[in-house]
Design a protein around this motif. Structure first.
Motif, PDB file in Angstrom:
ATOM      1  N   UNK A  66       0.820  -1.200   0.000  1.00  0.00           N
ATOM      2  CA  UNK A  66       0.000   0.000   0.000  1.00  0.00           C
ATOM      3  C   UNK A  66       0.859   1.256   0.000  1.00  0.00           C
ATOM      4  N   UNK A  67       1.995   1.220   0.650  1.00  0.00           N
ATOM      5  CA  UNK A  67       2.877   2.384   0.601  1.00  0.00           C
ATOM      6  C   UNK A  67       3.396   2.604  -0.812  1.00  0.00           C
ATOM      7  N   UNK A  70       0.240   3.870  -2.958  1.00  0.00           N
ATOM      8  CA  UNK A  70      -0.314   5.170  -2.629  1.00  0.00           C
ATOM      9  C   UNK A  70       0.753   6.264  -2.653  1.00  0.00           C
ATOM     10  N   UNK A  91      -8.685  -5.350  -5.713  1.00  0.00           N
ATOM     11  CA  UNK A  91      -9.123  -4.875  -7.016  1.00  0.00           C
ATOM     12  C   UNK A  91      -8.344  -5.573  -8.115  1.00  0.00           C
ATOM     13  N   UNK A 121     -11.436  -4.002   5.661  1.00  0.00           N
ATOM     14  CA  UNK A 121     -12.700  -4.182   4.947  1.00  0.00           C
ATOM     15  C   UNK A 121     -13.713  -3.108   5.270  1.00  0.00           C
ATOM     16  N   UNK A 122     -13.386  -2.189   6.154  1.00  0.00           N
ATOM     17  CA  UNK A 122     -14.243  -1.020   6.345  1.00  0.00           C
ATOM     18  C   UNK A 122     -14.245  -0.188   5.067  1.00  0.00           C
ATOM     19  N   UNK A 123     -13.141  -0.241   4.346  1.00  0.00           N
ATOM     20  CA  UNK A 123     -13.022   0.536   3.107  1.00  0.00           C
ATOM     21  C   UNK A 123     -12.879  -0.363   1.886  1.00  0.00           C
ATOM     22  N   UNK A 124     -11.931  -1.260   1.942  1.00  0.00           N
ATOM     23  CA  UNK A 124     -11.722  -2.147   0.800  1.00  0.00           C
ATOM     24  C   UNK A 124     -12.913  -3.090   0.674  1.00  0.00           C
ATOM     25  N   UNK A 125     -13.261  -3.434  -0.563  1.00  0.00           N
ATOM     26  CA  UNK A 125     -14.457  -4.239  -0.749  1.00  0.00           C
ATOM     27  C   UNK A 125     -14.088  -5.606  -1.296  1.00  0.00           C
ATOM     28  N   UNK A 130     -20.193  -7.703  -3.175  1.00  0.00           N
ATOM     29  CA  UNK A 130     -21.049  -6.666  -3.754  1.00  0.00           C
ATOM     30  C   UNK A 130     -21.709  -7.186  -5.020  1.00  0.00           C
TER      31      UNK A 130
END
Lengths: 131, 271
Positions: A66-67, A70, A91, A121-125, A130
């Motif tokens: 992630x570093x 991002x 993704x 998983x609060x943000x990543x889906x 879905x």
């Protein structure tokens, strides 16, 4: 006389002391989680790092990913085993969940056992959730 | 048993010693050869400083609507007018529309360019819609205000947020003179009609804003707003004299928002 009393006492004492073992012998406890390789991960032979390294270090790998994505805008990861990955948690085809398609039976099986609750998983889906 | 001379013993011992040294040396060489490498996609679009030119003559109500929809859908920006699915999200408390979230939106001239308001301003500006978003300022005050470096300036000029580091202190919102940032006062998910799998949502307690579609640039695609704008928005490298944005800046009279503050916005408006 006293000899018999002492011996039965000792017998009861040994049984009681070892009771956790007896208990475990009659009840079944799941000794360790068994994460299942399902979906694409079933046909693929290799993960990003080798199996034991993944098991021990996937959290730091994700942190590194992630570093890199991002902060440095580098999204390709060419692993020491020669495979390339588009660094992502969930993704795209070769993200963690793109390959380990069943999160519940893979990631969660270990995490539930170890009482780890990643807040990712609060943000990543999860693409499977879905619909 | 064979009798060994001192000489032959030393020979064998010497060869064995070389062998002992060889294994670590070979290990060293092989680990060096196979190190993981992180790199950009080959198709990625890059720039020295990304900038945007918005042609105000081409921005209609319809364009505004399409642009906002494309951006907000793709990035999972919640819409507080969306009716909450009671089954999935029971007991959702009523919304406060002042807490709405936006990455790109419509503004009147007097709010977009307060220092350029004028008693005798050409009438057409009074009700033209202006599209405003994060200006990706060269001297971004939000970057300086952020105590955790969650907001940072990427090498290519994009002012970006690392949501993983955001602690929700909102100093950046106070620092931004353009109101380009929104705070998640509540879990956004009940207000997202259809979660787009291409980008994570946010959670309660973090700030968010436009990221100039850095996830798309990385794949070699232009931002959603450019695609939906029917030619009104152009994005490109401000520092490349050959770029399309520079050509537009060369040919047209352009203004930027609140230029006197010295933040050096990277979003230009063709008047």
């Amino acid at each position: 006389m006293t000899k018999n009393i002492i011996l039965t006492g000792l017998g009861i004492f040994v049984l009681a002391v070892l009771s956790p073992f007896w208990f475990n012998m009659v009840t079944t406890t799941q000794a360790k989680p068994s994460p299942e390789l399902l979906g694409k991960a079933k046909t693929e032979k290799k993960c990003v790092l080798d199996k034991y390294d993944m098991r021990a270090n996937h959290m730091s790998l994700l942190d590194e990913w992630r570093d890199s994505v991002v902060r440095d805008a580098d999204r390709m990861y060419t692993s020491a085993n020669g495979k390339s990955f588009n660094m992502s948690l969930s993704t795209g085809e070769n993200s963690c969940l793109g390959c380990h398609e069943d999160k519940a039976k893979f990631c969660d099986s270990c995490h539930t056992y170890a009482s780890v609750r990643p807040y990712c998983w609060d943000c990543h889906t999860n693409p499977k959730e879905i619909e | 048993m064979m009798k060994k001379s001192r000489r032959s013993f030393l020979k064998v011992a010497g060869i064995a010693a070389i062998g002992l040294g060889a294994a670590p040396a070979m290990n060293f060489a092989s680990t060096n050869a196979a190190h993981p490498v992180k790199s950009k996609n080959q198709t990625a679009l890059t720039a020295h400083r990304w900038g945007m030119v918005i042609d105000t003559n081409k921005v209609t109500e319809q364009v505004v609507e399409h642009v906002m929809e494309a951006c907000h859908k793709a990035h999972n920006v919640p819409d507080f007018n969306h009716e909450v699915d009671e089954e999935k999200f029971p007991n959702t408390r009523p919304v406060n529309h002042k807490q709405e979230l936006k990455w790109i939106w419509e503004e009147h001239f007097k709010y977009a360019f307060p220092d350029k308001e004028d008693e005798f301003l050409a009438e057409k500006f009074l009700d033209l819609p202006f599209l405003v978003t994060c200006n990706h300022c060269k001297n971004a005050p939000c970057v300086q205000a952020c105590p955790t470096q969650a907001t940072f300036k990427r090498e290519d000029g994009i002012v970006l947020m690392d949501y993983h580091r955001c602690i929700g202190c909102r100093f950046c919102m106070a620092a931004c003179p353009f109101g380009a940032r929104s705070f998640n006062f509540r879990d956004p998910r009940p207000f997202i009609e259809e979660i787009s799998p291409g980008f994570p949502t946010r959670t309660k307690g973090v700030v968010e804003k436009c990221n100039l579609c850095s996830e798309r640039l990385a794949k070699g695609e232009l931002p959603h707003c450019v695609e939906a704008s029917e030619g009104a928005i152009t994005v490109g490298d401000l520092e490349d004299p050959e770029s399309e944005v520079r050509a537009l800046l060369n040919e047209n009279y352009t203004i930027r928002r609140k230029q006197s503050l010295g933040t050096e916005p990277s979003v230009y408006y063709v008047m």
